[in-house]
Enzyme design. Structure first.
Site, PDB file in Angstrom:
ATOM      1  N   SER A  67     -25.692   5.795  32.455  1.00  0.00           N
ATOM      2  CA  SER A  67     -26.947   5.367  32.576  1.00  0.00           C
ATOM      3  C   SER A  67     -27.051   4.055  32.513  1.00  0.00           C
ATOM      4  O   SER A  67     -26.315   3.152  32.332  1.00  0.00           O
ATOM      5  CB  SER A  67     -27.533   6.098  31.046  1.00  0.00           C
ATOM      6  OG  SER A  67     -27.168   5.396  30.025  1.00  0.00           O
ATOM      7  N   SER A  69     -28.740   2.534  30.142  1.00  0.00           N
ATOM      8  CA  SER A  69     -29.435   1.830  28.757  1.00  0.00           C
ATOM      9  C   SER A  69     -28.907   0.747  28.294  1.00  0.00           C
ATOM     10  O   SER A  69     -29.269   0.146  27.462  1.00  0.00           O
ATOM     11  CB  SER A  69     -29.153   2.852  27.464  1.00  0.00           C
ATOM     12  OG  SER A  69     -27.829   3.170  27.579  1.00  0.00           O
ATOM     13  N   LYS A 124     -23.708   2.039  23.099  1.00  0.00           N
ATOM     14  CA  LYS A 124     -24.859   1.267  22.479  1.00  0.00           C
ATOM     15  C   LYS A 124     -24.208  -0.173  21.984  1.00  0.00           C
ATOM     16  O   LYS A 124     -23.127  -0.218  21.624  1.00  0.00           O
ATOM     17  CB  LYS A 124     -25.784   1.902  21.501  1.00  0.00           C
ATOM     18  CG  LYS A 124     -26.197   3.459  21.943  1.00  0.00           C
ATOM     19  CD  LYS A 124     -27.197   3.011  23.318  1.00  0.00           C
ATOM     20  CE  LYS A 124     -27.755   4.535  23.612  1.00  0.00           C
ATOM     21  NZ  LYS A 124     -28.566   4.392  24.745  1.00  0.00           N
ATOM     22  N   SER A 224     -34.033   3.033  26.476  1.00  0.00           N
ATOM     23  CA  SER A 224     -32.684   3.490  25.737  1.00  0.00           C
ATOM     24  C   SER A 224     -33.234   4.539  24.604  1.00  0.00           C
ATOM     25  O   SER A 224     -34.075   4.006  23.908  1.00  0.00           O
ATOM     26  CB  SER A 224     -32.225   2.126  25.379  1.00  0.00           C
ATOM     27  OG  SER A 224     -30.935   2.583  24.308  1.00  0.00           O
TER      28      SER A 224
END
Length: 268
Positions: A67, A69, A124, A224
């Site tokens: 993704s 994010s 993250k 995100s």
């Protein structure tokens, strides 16, 4: 099914066959007789599967970024390596820490099992450590009452949106983030443990990170789903620290395209 569990099962099954063959069956076979099928298709793979299992479990593990994010730091299609021992040695499959080595620091990019569904791996950036007070108000991040410094560096076009690109210094790490001035500061939330540790408003949120947990955010701040939405990352969910891009493909199916080698290297 968890790939680590698959490798563990295969290691055990092929290992049993290998040991049985080496220490018993091989001695009973006539000299010059061909290996039986269970040796050829089972035991012979043990010496290949076991090193792969140990490498992925205790040293480094590969992941693919699915993704956006973490844009601009990590792009969709980046293949990364994750250090499995920097945050402590953990037993494979059950992810139980058995040896303390280190812990995540502010600014680290880490992989963890998604608290809402541990079968999924998320990536993250570590923003808050246990005990930290995190404020994200009007798109400005504050840690323990101190504003995290940011410097605008231009625009970043993402689809049809033009994002503001900023350089942020979080702990000892300097990296770039994206903000969309047209997006709301409150991304919404879903029920999660320790939700009482957070106070939300239309301008953002203020959270106190509970013991044994971390507050994580994506660098693509307005695209995100992170700790602002689903809560804190428990220490037992941590997989490791991401540290290296070793390959990049924009798309795998139906046909690979956009293969790139210029993204290979370390990142912050």
């Amino acid at each position: 099914m968890d790939f680590a569990l698959i490798l563990f099962v295969l290691s055990v099954v092929t290992g049993v066959l290998w040991f049985y063959d080496v220490f018993k069956a091989r001695k009973l076979r006539p000299k010059g007789a061909p290996d039986p099928w269970w040796v050829e298709y089972g035991a012979s793979f043990f010496t290949v599967i076991l090193p792969i299992f140990l490498l992925r479990s205790f040293l480094v593990e590969p992941f693919r970024i699915p993704s956006g994010s973490m844009i601009p730091t990590l792009q969709i299609g980046d293949f990364i390596l994750v250090n499995k021992y920097q945050y402590g040695v953990r037993l494979p499959v059950i992810n139980k820490k058995i040896i303390e080595v280190g812990s995540p620091q502010r600014g680290d990019v880490f992989v963890f099992r998604y608290p809402q569904d541990p079968s999924q791996d998320y990536i993250k950036r570590v923003v808050g450590l246990p005990g930290d007070k995190i404020e994200y108000i009007n798109k400005r991040l504050t840690v323990n009452g101190v504003d995290v410094p940011v410097t605008p560096v231009g625009e970043y076009v993402q689809g049809i949106d033009a994002e503001t690109r900023l350089t942020e210094k979080l702990g000892d790490v300097t990296h770039d983030i994206l903000n969309n001035p047209d997006r709301s500061d409150e991304p919404g939330s879903i029920p999660h443990p320790f939700s009482e540790n957070c106070v939300r408003s239309a301008k953002g949120l203020i959270c106190t990170v509970p013991a044994g947990h971390y507050f994580a955010m994506g660098d693509n701040r307005d695209n995100s789903a992170d700790s602002r939405v689903w809560g804190f990352v428990p220490d037992e969910n941590i997989v490791g620290k991401a540290f290296f891009i070793w390959f990049h493909i924009d798309n795998i199916l139906p046909f690979p395209k956009g293969v790139s080698f210029d993204r290979i290297g370390g990142f912050k």
